[in-house]
Design a protein around this motif. Structure first.
Motif, PDB file in Angstrom:
ATOM      1  N   THR A 243      21.222  -8.469  -8.982  1.00  0.00           N
ATOM      2  CA  THR A 243      21.164  -7.691  -7.741  1.00  0.00           C
ATOM      3  C   THR A 243      20.889  -6.219  -8.031  1.00  0.00           C
ATOM      4  O   THR A 243      20.028  -5.603  -7.406  1.00  0.00           O
ATOM      5  CB  THR A 243      22.484  -7.825  -6.965  1.00  0.00           C
ATOM      6  N   VAL A 244      21.616  -5.663  -8.990  1.00  0.00           N
ATOM      7  CA  VAL A 244      21.439  -4.248  -9.330  1.00  0.00           C
ATOM      8  C   VAL A 244      20.052  -4.003  -9.914  1.00  0.00           C
ATOM      9  O   VAL A 244      19.360  -3.043  -9.544  1.00  0.00           O
ATOM     10  CB  VAL A 244      22.531  -3.788 -10.311  1.00  0.00           C
ATOM     11  N   ALA A 245      19.618  -4.861 -10.833  1.00  0.00           N
ATOM     12  CA  ALA A 245      18.301  -4.695 -11.444  1.00  0.00           C
ATOM     13  C   ALA A 245      17.200  -4.805 -10.400  1.00  0.00           C
ATOM     14  O   ALA A 245      16.226  -4.033 -10.421  1.00  0.00           O
ATOM     15  CB  ALA A 245      18.095  -5.741 -12.534  1.00  0.00           C
ATOM     16  N   GLY A 246      17.339  -5.755  -9.480  1.00  0.00           N
ATOM     17  CA  GLY A 246      16.340  -5.900  -8.430  1.00  0.00           C
ATOM     18  C   GLY A 246      16.255  -4.675  -7.551  1.00  0.00           C
ATOM     19  O   GLY A 246      15.159  -4.191  -7.241  1.00  0.00           O
ATOM     20  N   LEU A 247      17.398  -4.139  -7.144  1.00  0.00           N
ATOM     21  CA  LEU A 247      17.406  -2.945  -6.294  1.00  0.00           C
ATOM     22  C   LEU A 247      16.813  -1.740  -7.005  1.00  0.00           C
ATOM     23  O   LEU A 247      16.050  -0.965  -6.422  1.00  0.00           O
ATOM     24  CB  LEU A 247      18.839  -2.632  -5.856  1.00  0.00           C
ATOM     25  N   VAL A 248      17.177  -1.550  -8.279  1.00  0.00           N
ATOM     26  CA  VAL A 248      16.658  -0.412  -9.036  1.00  0.00           C
ATOM     27  C   VAL A 248      15.143  -0.489  -9.142  1.00  0.00           C
ATOM     28  O   VAL A 248      14.430   0.516  -8.963  1.00  0.00           O
ATOM     29  CB  VAL A 248      17.303  -0.352 -10.438  1.00  0.00           C
ATOM     30  N   TRP A 249      14.628  -1.688  -9.432  1.00  0.00           N
ATOM     31  CA  TRP A 249      13.181  -1.792  -9.543  1.00  0.00           C
ATOM     32  C   TRP A 249      12.503  -1.579  -8.192  1.00  0.00           C
ATOM     33  O   TRP A 249      11.486  -0.891  -8.104  1.00  0.00           O
ATOM     34  CB  TRP A 249      12.748  -3.142 -10.103  1.00  0.00           C
ATOM     35  N   LEU A 250      13.044  -2.152  -7.133  1.00  0.00           N
ATOM     36  CA  LEU A 250      12.446  -1.997  -5.815  1.00  0.00           C
ATOM     37  C   LEU A 250      12.366  -0.524  -5.419  1.00  0.00           C
ATOM     38  O   LEU A 250      11.363  -0.077  -4.849  1.00  0.00           O
ATOM     39  CB  LEU A 250      13.261  -2.765  -4.771  1.00  0.00           C
ATOM     40  N   ALA A 251      13.411   0.235  -5.719  1.00  0.00           N
ATOM     41  CA  ALA A 251      13.446   1.643  -5.321  1.00  0.00           C
ATOM     42  C   ALA A 251      12.600   2.523  -6.232  1.00  0.00           C
ATOM     43  O   ALA A 251      11.735   3.279  -5.762  1.00  0.00           O
ATOM     44  CB  ALA A 251      14.890   2.144  -5.306  1.00  0.00           C
ATOM     45  N   ALA A 252      12.848   2.435  -7.540  1.00  0.00           N
ATOM     46  CA  ALA A 252      12.183   3.341  -8.477  1.00  0.00           C
ATOM     47  C   ALA A 252      10.779   2.869  -8.856  1.00  0.00           C
ATOM     48  O   ALA A 252       9.850   3.677  -8.955  1.00  0.00           O
ATOM     49  CB  ALA A 252      13.029   3.486  -9.744  1.00  0.00           C
ATOM     50  N   GLY A 253      10.622   1.554  -9.055  1.00  0.00           N
ATOM     51  CA  GLY A 253       9.326   1.038  -9.503  1.00  0.00           C
ATOM     52  C   GLY A 253       8.361   0.760  -8.376  1.00  0.00           C
ATOM     53  O   GLY A 253       7.303   1.386  -8.274  1.00  0.00           O
ATOM     54  N   SER A 254       8.722  -0.162  -7.486  1.00  0.00           N
ATOM     55  CA  SER A 254       7.806  -0.569  -6.424  1.00  0.00           C
ATOM     56  C   SER A 254       7.616   0.503  -5.357  1.00  0.00           C
ATOM     57  O   SER A 254       6.502   0.799  -4.934  1.00  0.00           O
ATOM     58  CB  SER A 254       8.312  -1.857  -5.754  1.00  0.00           C
ATOM     59  N   GLN A 255       8.740   1.098  -4.898  1.00  0.00           N
ATOM     60  CA  GLN A 255       8.670   1.983  -3.743  1.00  0.00           C
ATOM     61  C   GLN A 255       8.216   3.389  -4.087  1.00  0.00           C
ATOM     62  O   GLN A 255       7.583   4.050  -3.260  1.00  0.00           O
ATOM     63  CB  GLN A 255      10.043   2.060  -3.075  1.00  0.00           C
ATOM     64  N   PHE A 256       8.496   3.878  -5.295  1.00  0.00           N
ATOM     65  CA  PHE A 256       8.139   5.262  -5.623  1.00  0.00           C
ATOM     66  C   PHE A 256       7.066   5.364  -6.699  1.00  0.00           C
ATOM     67  O   PHE A 256       5.938   5.740  -6.414  1.00  0.00           O
ATOM     68  CB  PHE A 256       9.381   6.055  -6.037  1.00  0.00           C
ATOM     69  N   LEU A 257       7.385   4.993  -7.944  1.00  0.00           N
ATOM     70  CA  LEU A 257       6.423   5.170  -9.033  1.00  0.00           C
ATOM     71  C   LEU A 257       5.145   4.365  -8.806  1.00  0.00           C
ATOM     72  O   LEU A 257       4.029   4.849  -9.044  1.00  0.00           O
ATOM     73  CB  LEU A 257       7.063   4.778 -10.363  1.00  0.00           C
ATOM     74  N   GLY A 258       5.303   3.114  -8.332  1.00  0.00           N
ATOM     75  CA  GLY A 258       4.117   2.308  -8.058  1.00  0.00           C
ATOM     76  C   GLY A 258       3.229   2.940  -7.000  1.00  0.00           C
ATOM     77  O   GLY A 258       2.004   2.950  -7.114  1.00  0.00           O
ATOM     78  N   MET A 259       3.854   3.467  -5.946  1.00  0.00           N
ATOM     79  CA  MET A 259       3.092   4.112  -4.880  1.00  0.00           C
ATOM     80  C   MET A 259       2.410   5.383  -5.365  1.00  0.00           C
ATOM     81  O   MET A 259       1.304   5.730  -4.924  1.00  0.00           O
ATOM     82  CB  MET A 259       4.018   4.442  -3.703  1.00  0.00           C
ATOM     83  N   VAL A 260       3.061   6.118  -6.270  1.00  0.00           N
ATOM     84  CA  VAL A 260       2.482   7.357  -6.782  1.00  0.00           C
ATOM     85  C   VAL A 260       1.137   7.091  -7.448  1.00  0.00           C
ATOM     86  O   VAL A 260       0.115   7.698  -7.116  1.00  0.00           O
ATOM     87  CB  VAL A 260       3.454   8.026  -7.781  1.00  0.00           C
ATOM     88  N   VAL A 261       1.123   6.155  -8.411  1.00  0.00           N
ATOM     89  CA  VAL A 261      -0.128   5.884  -9.117  1.00  0.00           C
ATOM     90  C   VAL A 261      -1.132   5.173  -8.215  1.00  0.00           C
ATOM     91  O   VAL A 261      -2.355   5.346  -8.353  1.00  0.00           O
ATOM     92  CB  VAL A 261       0.130   5.067 -10.396  1.00  0.00           C
ATOM     93  N   TRP A 262      -0.633   4.373  -7.266  1.00  0.00           N
ATOM     94  CA  TRP A 262      -1.521   3.656  -6.356  1.00  0.00           C
ATOM     95  C   TRP A 262      -2.295   4.623  -5.461  1.00  0.00           C
ATOM     96  O   TRP A 262      -3.515   4.534  -5.320  1.00  0.00           O
ATOM     97  CB  TRP A 262      -0.701   2.679  -5.528  1.00  0.00           C
ATOM     98  N   TYR A 263      -1.599   5.580  -4.856  1.00  0.00           N
ATOM     99  CA  TYR A 263      -2.273   6.528  -3.983  1.00  0.00           C
ATOM    100  C   TYR A 263      -3.200   7.453  -4.770  1.00  0.00           C
ATOM    101  O   TYR A 263      -4.253   7.851  -4.282  1.00  0.00           O
ATOM    102  CB  TYR A 263      -1.248   7.346  -3.195  1.00  0.00           C
TER     103      TYR A 263
END
Length: 320
Positions: A243-263
């Motif tokens: 649960t913790v690992a999933g939330l951390v990735w969703l917030a830091a990886g998918s929602q922020f860092l992923g969006m940064v390089v994507w845009y």
């Protein structure tokens, strides 16, 4: 409050400016994608790689939290990360004319897509959801053509439609011939996310991509904080490593860092062309569903993935 250029990483300045540079004395024809070359493609590809882990991360988070808690806590954590970066670099707020686009980014990529896909994953497998979301490149390109003036060629559209048809046939076949409730959630997610991607790609030509998603996340903080408080009190909470690992990735990886390089990637090579790289996302998510979740995708999945990858090659060569 103004931003000192020295306070911003040079890589952020260089990439964000990629979509603005033109040869002296020349202007790009209306509707053509900015020239970002291999750098833009690599950045957009890194975004796709980050997004491919979103569904497995969501499934892990759902092991210990309800769907509304997962979405709201994810938004809060990502908003705090983004706010910290904006504050540390002393970034001034966007211009008034940019806020409508940021609201579209927030509605589509911060709230709408995470919420609808999380609800879908309560009943749909990760592999099935990944294939349905393979339609996102086509919906993003279509929205972009209407909103930003991009006009992809006939070859581009033919390859995109072929890839979409492969995805639809596979999804309907796996569902037994009729869409499920989870599919309806996923189709809704496609529409709102396409708008968010296209608006974000347009804004990333005017401001660094990390600031686009950063301000969208910060703008949602009041709503996400209230939502998290309500959801956590109403839904059961059973924290675990997954649960913790999933939330951390969703917030830091998918929602922020992923969006940064994507845009940043979309700003460099254009919304329509960058969106077609997401045709590879179902394949990557299928791999993660096997390695991380122990799922067994249908035998036809590799064939569909290969067909989709061929479409990617065609769209990347097609002129806009």
């Amino acid at each position: 409050m103004r931003v000192d250029d020295s306070a911003i990483p040079s890589s952020a300045i260089a990439v964000s400016a990629a979509g603005q540079r033109r040869a002296p004395g020349r202007r790009a024809a209306p509707g053509t994608a900015p020239r970002g070359g291999a750098t833009g493609t690599v950045l957009a590809g890194l975004g796709v790689a980050a997004f491919s882990l979103t569904f497995p991360g969501t499934v892990w988070a759902l092991e210990g939290l309800g769907p509304w808690s997962v979405v709201s806590v994810r938004m809060v954590l990502a908003g705090l990360i983004a706010g910290g970066c904006l504050l540390a670099l002393r970034v001034r707020p966007p211009a008034r004319r940019q806020w409508p686009g940021l609201l579209a980014v927030a509605a589509g990529t911060v709230v709408g897509f995470p919420l609808l896909t999380t609800l879908a994953l309560r009943t749909s497998t990760t592999s099935h959801a990944a294939v349905v979301v393979g339609l996102l490149p086509l919906t993003t390109a279509a929205y972009s053509a209407l909103r930003t003036g991009e006009r992809p060629s006939r070859t581009f559209w033919a390859a995109a439609l072929t890839g979409a048809a492969v995805v639809v046939v596979f999804a309907v076949w796996q569902s037994g011939g009729a869409p499920t409730t989870g599919d309806l959630y996923l189709f809704g997610a496609l529409l709102v996310c396409a708008a968010g991607y296209a608006e974000g790609g347009r804004l990333a030509r005017e401001m660094p991509g990390w600031q686009v998603i950063g301000w969208a996340l910060v703008g949602c903080l009041p709503v996400s904080l209230a939502g998290a408080a309500i959801a956590l009190s109403a839904e059961s909470v059973r924290l675990s490593g997954h649960t913790v690992a999933g939330l951390v990735w969703l917030a830091a990886g998918s929602q922020f860092l992923g969006m940064v390089v994507w845009y940043r990637g979309m700003a460099a090579i254009g919304v329509a062309r960058a969106s077609q790289l997401q045709l590879a996302q179902p394949l990557l998510t299928l791999v993660w569903s096997v390695l991380l979740l122990g799922e067994r995708p249908a035998v036809a999945a590799p064939l569909a993935a290969v067909a989709v990858l061929v479409c990617i090659a065609v769209t990347q060569r097609a002129r806009t």
